[in-house]
Design an enzyme around this catalytic site. Structure first.
Site, PDB file in Angstrom:
ATOM      1  N   LYS A  36      15.900   1.508 -14.996  1.00  0.00           N
ATOM      2  CA  LYS A  36      14.732   1.807 -14.569  1.00  0.00           C
ATOM      3  C   LYS A  36      13.806   2.230 -16.048  1.00  0.00           C
ATOM      4  O   LYS A  36      12.714   2.593 -15.531  1.00  0.00           O
ATOM      5  CB  LYS A  36      15.549   3.635 -14.897  1.00  0.00           C
ATOM      6  CG  LYS A  36      16.280   4.668 -13.115  1.00  0.00           C
ATOM      7  CD  LYS A  36      16.677   5.739 -13.444  1.00  0.00           C
ATOM      8  CE  LYS A  36      17.077   6.172 -12.217  1.00  0.00           C
ATOM      9  NZ  LYS A  36      16.990   7.718 -11.357  1.00  0.00           N
ATOM     10  N   LYS A  85      19.764  -2.279  -3.719  1.00  0.00           N
ATOM     11  CA  LYS A  85      20.286  -0.666  -3.342  1.00  0.00           C
ATOM     12  C   LYS A  85      18.527  -0.093  -2.339  1.00  0.00           C
ATOM     13  O   LYS A  85      17.154  -0.314  -3.063  1.00  0.00           O
ATOM     14  CB  LYS A  85      19.768   0.225  -4.464  1.00  0.00           C
ATOM     15  CG  LYS A  85      20.777   1.032  -4.330  1.00  0.00           C
ATOM     16  CD  LYS A  85      21.025   1.784  -5.653  1.00  0.00           C
ATOM     17  CE  LYS A  85      20.377   3.314  -5.962  1.00  0.00           C
ATOM     18  NZ  LYS A  85      20.315   3.600  -7.201  1.00  0.00           N
ATOM     19  N   LYS A 134      14.551   5.523  -3.683  1.00  0.00           N
ATOM     20  CA  LYS A 134      13.279   6.748  -3.837  1.00  0.00           C
ATOM     21  C   LYS A 134      12.140   6.204  -4.281  1.00  0.00           C
ATOM     22  O   LYS A 134      10.658   6.201  -3.249  1.00  0.00           O
ATOM     23  CB  LYS A 134      13.603   7.583  -4.688  1.00  0.00           C
ATOM     24  CG  LYS A 134      14.581   8.092  -3.862  1.00  0.00           C
ATOM     25  CD  LYS A 134      14.873   9.998  -4.842  1.00  0.00           C
ATOM     26  CE  LYS A 134      16.340  10.691  -4.178  1.00  0.00           C
ATOM     27  NZ  LYS A 134      16.671  11.771  -5.229  1.00  0.00           N
TER      28      LYS A 134
HETATM   29  P1  TYM Z   1      20.245  10.470  -7.359  1.00  0.00           P
HETATM   30  O1  TYM Z   1      19.328  11.672  -7.025  1.00  0.00           O
HETATM   31  O2  TYM Z   1      19.664   9.660  -8.323  1.00  0.00           O
HETATM   32  O3  TYM Z   1      21.371  10.439  -5.654  1.00  0.00           O
HETATM   33  C1  TYM Z   1      21.970  11.467  -5.080  1.00  0.00           C
HETATM   34  C2  TYM Z   1      22.821  10.625  -4.237  1.00  0.00           C
HETATM   35  O4  TYM Z   1      23.132   9.827  -3.668  1.00  0.00           O
HETATM   36  C3  TYM Z   1      23.277   8.329  -4.156  1.00  0.00           C
HETATM   37  N1  TYM Z   1      22.778   7.655  -3.316  1.00  0.00           N
HETATM   38  C4  TYM Z   1      23.111   6.511  -2.534  1.00  0.00           C
HETATM   39  N2  TYM Z   1      24.462   6.236  -2.198  1.00  0.00           N
HETATM   40  C5  TYM Z   1      24.445   4.783  -1.039  1.00  0.00           C
HETATM   41  N3  TYM Z   1      22.872   4.127  -1.081  1.00  0.00           N
HETATM   42  C6  TYM Z   1      22.213   4.605  -1.965  1.00  0.00           C
HETATM   43  N4  TYM Z   1      21.460   3.289  -1.421  1.00  0.00           N
HETATM   44  C7  TYM Z   1      22.008   5.482  -2.788  1.00  0.00           C
HETATM   45  N5  TYM Z   1      20.875   6.149  -3.458  1.00  0.00           N
HETATM   46  C8  TYM Z   1      21.207   7.301  -3.987  1.00  0.00           C
HETATM   47  C9  TYM Z   1      24.044   8.773  -5.175  1.00  0.00           C
HETATM   48  O5  TYM Z   1      24.607   8.367  -5.662  1.00  0.00           O
HETATM   49  C10 TYM Z   1      23.811   9.914  -5.988  1.00  0.00           C
HETATM   50  O6  TYM Z   1      24.851  10.999  -5.480  1.00  0.00           O
HETATM   51  N6  TYM Z   1      23.023  11.291 -11.081  1.00  0.00           N
HETATM   52  C11 TYM Z   1      22.412  11.869  -9.636  1.00  0.00           C
HETATM   53  C12 TYM Z   1      22.010  12.990 -10.237  1.00  0.00           C
HETATM   54  C13 TYM Z   1      23.408  14.312 -10.191  1.00  0.00           C
HETATM   55  C14 TYM Z   1      24.717  14.011 -10.461  1.00  0.00           C
HETATM   56  C15 TYM Z   1      25.054  15.188 -11.499  1.00  0.00           C
HETATM   57  C16 TYM Z   1      25.909  13.620  -9.547  1.00  0.00           C
HETATM   58  C17 TYM Z   1      23.390  14.655 -11.791  1.00  0.00           C
HETATM   59  N7  TYM Z   1      24.096  15.359 -11.832  1.00  0.00           N
HETATM   60  C18 TYM Z   1      26.516  15.089 -11.641  1.00  0.00           C
HETATM   61  C19 TYM Z   1      27.118  14.544  -9.939  1.00  0.00           C
HETATM   62  C20 TYM Z   1      27.336  15.111 -10.532  1.00  0.00           C
HETATM   63  C21 TYM Z   1      21.517  11.094  -9.719  1.00  0.00           C
HETATM   64  O7  TYM Z   1      20.751  10.543  -9.809  1.00  0.00           O
HETATM   65  O8  TYM Z   1      21.041  11.056  -8.483  1.00  0.00           O
END
Ligand code: TYM
Length: 333
Positions: free
Chosen positions: A114, A198, A201
């Site tokens: 990132k 991947k 967003k």
């Molecule tokens: P974030 O917001 O980027 O994504 C949310 C969830 O979606 C999953 N994800 C994917 N899974 C499969 N294929 C993809 N292309 C894909 N893109 C995103 C992510 O793995 C995630 O589960 N750091 C985390 C948010 C967070 C969190 C937490 C998660 C903050 N605190 C505590 C669990 C527990 C994040 O940025 O997810």
């Protein structure tokens, strides 16, 4: 055995099929077991680690909440809230940040991706982001964390922080080391334009992803235009090796149908690509379009959404505050 589930999604707009299949669909499945205690968070403090336009942040918080609800999360069964309304998360992150080691953070691949080439210009927040994530999880004594594969390393860091805290302050099992719930197959949904990247967003091309707010035509057109190779559909699983776009589309089909890859290979053996793509588009329209429709309906009633977040935040704060107080006591405050 009852599980304490915690997970979060960033409200950064463009929620997509990867978020749904990798995370939100699992949140809903876990909520179905009444023995589970589920807490799902719109992690808006995480979102501001990269620049957000204040005009859109609130809209995106509501949209992510609406996506949770539209996908089947029920505020009567799960606690649904947004992180910035529960100040214990930030306080916990400070306390745990004094236990975490620089060397651990330096290994985080997501920061490297990132921050890009010019790391010096990345926010400090982006660097310490995994500590806030550890705080999110550890404050609720979560035993299980459903996430996509890209969050695995952050979960490992969370476990390291919990173990070091317990050892430093001589309090075995005080912070619970959580288990990641990452599905074995299709835990990483890839871009529709490049099967080695991947689905994300932040991809500048909207064609690379199915958004949870896409309408029927958009879904159909994106699948029609999704990149494929020129070989025939596979006869068996040897035929999918080194065909990343095909593996991804077959993975999406299998995941949404809750079936294994071999069944999908069998279903389409001997058929042509356009027939497979038509089937995939149909099934996505059937499963994703109702969510998209419901999100739009829910967003018309902002008060309803805000109330869910407010009620959820009050419940979450009670749990998180107690744990922060316990952590402070262990530290010696
Ligand atoms: P974030 O917001 O980027 O994504 C949310 C969830 O979606 C999953 N994800 C994917 N899974 C499969 N294929 C993809 N292309 C894909 N893109 C995103 C992510 O793995 C995630 O589960 N750091 C985390 C948010 C967070 C969190 C937490 C998660 C903050 N605190 C505590 C669990 C527990 C994040 O940025 O997810």
């Amino acid at each position: 055995m009852s599980k304490k589930i915690f997970s979060g999604v960033q409200p950064t707009g463009n929620l997509h099929l990867g978020n749904y299949l990798g995370a939100i669909k699992k949140f809903v499945d876990l909520q179905k077991d009444i023995k589970n205690n589920c807490i799902y968070c719109v992690v808006d403090l995480h979102a501001i680690t990269v620049k957000q336009d204040p005009k859109f942040l609130k809209k995106n918080i509501r949209e992510t909440t609406a996506a949770f609800l539209a996908s089947g999360l029920d505020p009567k069964k799960s606690i649904i809230f947004n992180q910035s309304m529960v100040s214990s998360h930030a306080e916990g992150a400070w306390l745990l940040g004094c236990v975490a080691r620089m060397g651990w953070l330096n290994r985080m691949t997501q920061f490297k991706e990132k921050a890009g080439k010019d790391k010096e210009k990345a926010s400090v927040g982006l660097y310490i982001y995994p500590i806030l994530m550890a705080s999110d999880i550890l404050l609720y004594d979560a035993t299980h964390v459903p996430v996509g594969e890209d969050q695995k390393q952050h979960l490992e860091l969370t476990r390291d922080i919990a173990q070091k805290f317990n050892s430093d302050f001589n309090c075995p099992n005080f912070l619970i080391t959580p288990e990641p719930l990452i599905q074995e197959n299709f835990s990483r949904i890839m871009s529709l334009k490049d099967g080695t990247k991947k689905m994300s967003k932040s991809d500048p091309s909207d064609q690379s992803r199915i958004n949870l707010t896409d309408d029927k035509d958009q879904i159909v057109n994106k699948i029609k235009r999704a990149k494929t190779d020129s070989a025939q559909l596979p006869q068996n699983d040897n035929d999918i090796i080194k065909r990343p776009e095909l593996v991804n589309l077959y993975g999406i089909f299998s995941s949404i149908q809750n079936q294994n890859l071999n069944k999908t290979i069998n279903d389409f053996r001997g058929k042509n690509f356009s027939e497979f793509k038509n089937n995939l588009a149909d099934i996505l329209v059937e499963k994703i379009y109702p969510i998209s429709n419901e999100i739009k309906k829910l967003l018309k009633d902002e008060k309803y959404i805000d109330n869910i977040l407010k009620t959820g935040s009050i419940e979450a704060e009670k749990i998180a505050r107690k744990k922060v107080n316990d952590i402070k006591q262990k530290i010696g405050f």
